[in-house]
Design an enzyme around this catalytic site. Sequence first.
Site, PDB file in Angstrom:
ATOM      1  N   TRP A   1      -2.988   3.558  -5.593  1.00 18.34           N
ATOM      2  CA  TRP A   1      -4.264   4.227  -5.920  1.00 18.34           C
ATOM      3  C   TRP A   1      -4.195   5.144  -7.131  1.00 18.34           C
ATOM      4  O   TRP A   1      -4.975   6.099  -7.233  1.00 18.34           O
ATOM      5  CB  TRP A   1      -4.788   5.041  -4.729  1.00 18.34           C
ATOM      6  N   GLY A   2      -3.237   4.935  -8.017  1.00 23.18           N
ATOM      7  CA  GLY A   2      -3.096   5.833  -9.169  1.00 23.18           C
ATOM      8  C   GLY A   2      -2.410   7.144  -8.810  1.00 23.18           C
ATOM      9  O   GLY A   2      -2.256   8.014  -9.664  1.00 23.18           O
TER      10      GLY A   2
ATOM     11  N   ASP B   1       0.827  -1.216   0.000  1.00 20.41           N
ATOM     12  CA  ASP B   1       0.000   0.000   0.000  1.00 20.41           C
ATOM     13  C   ASP B   1       0.862   1.269   0.000  1.00 20.41           C
ATOM     14  O   ASP B   1       2.101   1.194  -0.031  1.00 20.41           O
ATOM     15  CB  ASP B   1      -0.937  -0.055   1.228  1.00 20.41           C
TER      16      ASP B   1
ATOM     17  N   ASP C   1     -10.158   3.562  -3.393  1.00 20.35           N
ATOM     18  CA  ASP C   1     -10.868   2.346  -2.979  1.00 20.35           C
ATOM     19  C   ASP C   1     -12.277   2.247  -3.559  1.00 20.35           C
ATOM     20  O   ASP C   1     -13.004   3.229  -3.657  1.00 20.35           O
ATOM     21  CB  ASP C   1     -10.984   2.316  -1.452  1.00 20.35           C
TER      22      ASP C   1
HETATM   23  C1  GAL Z   1      -6.232   1.066   1.317  1.00 13.60           C
HETATM   24  C2  GAL Z   1      -6.292   0.119   0.136  1.00 13.60           C
HETATM   25  C3  GAL Z   1      -7.358  -0.907   0.421  1.00 13.60           C
HETATM   26  C4  GAL Z   1      -7.013  -1.656   1.689  1.00 13.60           C
HETATM   27  C5  GAL Z   1      -6.806  -0.669   2.848  1.00 13.60           C
HETATM   28  C6  GAL Z   1      -6.277  -1.362   4.080  1.00 13.60           C
HETATM   29  O1  GAL Z   1      -5.249   2.021   1.088  1.00 13.60           O
HETATM   30  O2  GAL Z   1      -6.566   0.845  -1.033  1.00 13.60           O
HETATM   31  O3  GAL Z   1      -7.496  -1.776  -0.675  1.00 13.60           O
HETATM   32  O4  GAL Z   1      -5.867  -2.410   1.464  1.00 13.60           O
HETATM   33  O5  GAL Z   1      -5.901   0.350   2.482  1.00 13.60           O
HETATM   34  O6  GAL Z   1      -6.066  -0.463   5.151  1.00 13.60           O
END
Ligand code: GAL
Length: 377
Positions: A161-162, A126, A183
């Site tokens: 996230w792009g 992430d 998301d």
């Molecule tokens: C976000 C991610 C999600 C999930 C989440 C977990 O940044 O885009 O898919 O992994 O974190 O905290």
Amino acid sequence: MYLTRPPMGFNTWNTFADNISDQLVREIADRMVSDGYLECGYNYLVIDDCWSLHTRDEQGRLQSDPEKFPYGIKALADYVHSKGLKFGMYSCVGNYTCAGFPGSYEYEFIDAKTLAEWGVDYLKLDYCYKPQTEDGARLYRRMGLALANCGRDIVLSACSWGADETHKWIKSTGAQLFRSTGDIFDNFGSIREIYNIQKNIYQYNGQGCFNDMDMLVVGMNGEGHVANRDNFCTLEEYRTHFSIWALFGSPLMIGSDIRSQTDATKAILQNKAVIAINQDPAYRQPYLFMSKPGNADVWVRHMDNGDLVFGIFNMSENTEMFPLSFTDHIGLNRTCGVSLKLFDVWDMKSLGTFKDIYVTHVEPHSSKLIRARICED
Ligand code: GAL
């Protein structure tokens, strides 16, 4: 490691978030096999955020939460492998994961080694808590190198996230897939938003580094972490969502609770003809064929066996008519001397053979996948 097809599998986040455990993962593994998901190609089982303790051990290694995972990760990975599945985990390029657990920043080589020892096959990485002075590409490259040298084949699933125009640099990092959007949520507005973003970046998708449009919400039906009981997708909208992800060649990671799936949901997630489009060996990018106001669009993708697939996505609020002229963009004009034999993939029925043009109507939020075979006049 080079992937020729977009990964398919299951990820815990959309439904379970923090509420994960050894028992849950084993149950999911069992159901992936017994309910036919593995047979359809869903072979990665990925644990998302919230699996670790808040501190590293004395050697600086990540440690799993013993309350959630009393037998440790290695034992769980062994179990998942014994089912014929691959096992995935989650970390972050920053100091912390998005939920506040330790991230891999400046622990990349230690973490890659730990994951390899546990038998992990896939790492979702992430983008939260990235030090502001750090460059995202640099951090993904560092983990890309750590994984490539850890002694085990581990897929790197980048989840930035792009941000920072991910699509422009991600292929240099060693990532095999990259999240191109924020998301997903279980409502049609979210599906439409993710879809619209693809219109500017779909050209960057390709074998070896797939554009990940985020985990599927098909079948959440308002239940789970990224869902809302008062506003969730209809069955038809789930079908549109799955059709888009399939045609665009996104990884297909199930996010709903496969232990309590309705037959209607399974009929979407396990539709082999639709999955075959997603997993087509040639893996060509689709191209925009026609666009009407409100994002009522038609895309075409060329298949390995010479077929074409039309993806008609009516994201608008009106029923739309789509005249598909075979000369436009595809270039099949009269002098080619060919017609198209059309097959409706979801309805599993032949639509007939057409020369020059085929006209169809599609309801709001609905879609069609039409597979076309070229035949001589
Ligand atoms: C976000 C991610 C999600 C999930 C989440 C977990 O940044 O885009 O898919 O992994 O974190 O905290």
